[in-house]
Design a protein around this motif. Sequence first.
Motif, mmCIF file in Angstrom:
data_model
loop_
_atom_site.group_PDB
_atom_site.id
_atom_site.type_symbol
_atom_site.label_atom_id
_atom_site.label_comp_id
_atom_site.label_asym_id
_atom_site.label_seq_id
_atom_site.Cartn_x
_atom_site.Cartn_y
_atom_site.Cartn_z
ATOM 1 N N PHE A 142 0.832 -1.209 0.000
ATOM 2 C CA PHE A 142 0.000 0.000 0.000
ATOM 3 C C PHE A 142 0.866 1.258 0.000
ATOM 4 O O PHE A 142 0.559 2.242 -0.685
ATOM 5 C CB PHE A 142 -0.923 0.010 1.221
ATOM 6 C CG PHE A 142 -2.225 -0.704 0.989
ATOM 7 C CD1 PHE A 142 -3.080 -0.309 -0.021
ATOM 8 C CD2 PHE A 142 -2.606 -1.766 1.794
ATOM 9 C CE1 PHE A 142 -4.286 -0.956 -0.240
ATOM 10 C CE2 PHE A 142 -3.810 -2.423 1.583
ATOM 11 C CZ PHE A 142 -4.644 -2.016 0.566
ATOM 12 N N TYR A 143 1.951 1.235 0.782
ATOM 13 C CA TYR A 143 2.844 2.402 0.858
ATOM 14 C C TYR A 143 3.472 2.704 -0.500
ATOM 15 O O TYR A 143 3.492 3.863 -0.945
ATOM 16 C CB TYR A 143 3.926 2.149 1.900
ATOM 17 C CG TYR A 143 4.968 3.231 1.958
ATOM 18 C CD1 TYR A 143 4.706 4.439 2.593
ATOM 19 C CD2 TYR A 143 6.222 3.049 1.381
ATOM 20 C CE1 TYR A 143 5.658 5.441 2.650
ATOM 21 C CE2 TYR A 143 7.177 4.048 1.426
ATOM 22 C CZ TYR A 143 6.901 5.236 2.063
ATOM 23 O OH TYR A 143 7.846 6.224 2.106
ATOM 24 N N VAL A 144 3.972 1.670 -1.165
ATOM 25 C CA VAL A 144 4.595 1.862 -2.482
ATOM 26 C C VAL A 144 3.557 2.323 -3.499
ATOM 27 O O VAL A 144 3.801 3.257 -4.282
ATOM 28 C CB VAL A 144 5.282 0.562 -2.938
ATOM 29 C CG1 VAL A 144 5.799 0.704 -4.366
ATOM 30 C CG2 VAL A 144 6.432 0.202 -2.006
ATOM 31 N N CYS A 145 2.384 1.696 -3.490
ATOM 32 C CA CYS A 145 1.324 2.091 -4.423
ATOM 33 C C CYS A 145 0.888 3.535 -4.179
ATOM 34 O O CYS A 145 0.638 4.284 -5.127
ATOM 35 C CB CYS A 145 0.130 1.153 -4.286
ATOM 36 S SG CYS A 145 0.428 -0.535 -4.871
ATOM 37 N N GLY A 146 0.806 3.925 -2.912
ATOM 38 C CA GLY A 146 0.424 5.295 -2.605
ATOM 39 C C GLY A 146 1.443 6.301 -3.090
ATOM 40 O O GLY A 146 1.085 7.353 -3.634
ATOM 41 N N PHE A 147 2.727 5.988 -2.925
ATOM 42 C CA PHE A 147 3.766 6.900 -3.390
ATOM 43 C C PHE A 147 3.731 7.056 -4.906
ATOM 44 O O PHE A 147 3.833 8.170 -5.435
ATOM 45 C CB PHE A 147 5.135 6.388 -2.944
ATOM 46 C CG PHE A 147 6.275 7.238 -3.423
ATOM 47 C CD1 PHE A 147 6.501 8.488 -2.876
ATOM 48 C CD2 PHE A 147 7.114 6.789 -4.431
ATOM 49 C CE1 PHE A 147 7.558 9.286 -3.320
ATOM 50 C CE2 PHE A 147 8.165 7.569 -4.881
ATOM 51 C CZ PHE A 147 8.388 8.824 -4.321
ATOM 52 N N ILE A 148 3.556 5.940 -5.598
ATOM 53 C CA ILE A 148 3.478 6.004 -7.061
ATOM 54 C C ILE A 148 2.238 6.771 -7.502
ATOM 55 O O ILE A 148 2.286 7.593 -8.425
ATOM 56 C CB ILE A 148 3.478 4.577 -7.653
ATOM 57 C CG1 ILE A 148 4.816 3.894 -7.360
ATOM 58 C CG2 ILE A 148 3.210 4.609 -9.155
ATOM 59 C CD1 ILE A 148 4.868 2.450 -7.795
#
Length: 206
Positions: A142-148
């Motif tokens: 979720f963190y990586v997807c949110g940053f992208i």
Amino acid sequence: MDWANYLFGFKGRVSRAKFWLGVLIIVCWMMFLAALVVMAGLGGRTGSFGFNVDDIFRAFDPDSYKSLTWAGLPALLVKACGTFLFVWVYIAVSIKRLHDRDKSGWWMVPYFVLPGLMSQFSDRLPDESYWVMAAAAIVFVFYVCGFIELAFLRGTSYPNRYGPNPLGKTHVSRGGGRGTGSRSTQGWDQQSELDIVPHKAGPPAL
């Protein structure tokens, strides 16, 4: 530009460039306020002072209050006020960036809140528990997807339920779309292509 709504409001949309500008403003504010605290002598024995995103989640950790002293109270108040301001601005800009993607601001919960809480309390969770490992993996995704999503993906080119395109490129197409606008489509515009020239009726040619 409406700076008050841009930095503190939650309505409307912002582009990727405005998101990165908001992050840059927050970093500059952090450096400036930290320098003021050090020059004022509130940095403690180490003479250093700084802000961290994790500071906002330490407020939910009871262990963070055990080491408090009266001597460190002024620096703590500055850090608390500064962290609250910086997180507010970041969430406000991020929510408008999500609006640009035609997504609800509640996506900040899995994108920002859950990763922060996991980072704060991860050292008190059992290391060999499979459900903890699975939860940590999901939160990291979720963190990586949110940053992208916030930093790199393009917003909708059409007006959506949160407002018009912040880049000013509005395209209205034939047919319906979601939100307050519709997607732009390329096709043959029959109305503009056909040119009907009226003629007057006259006697038939012999």
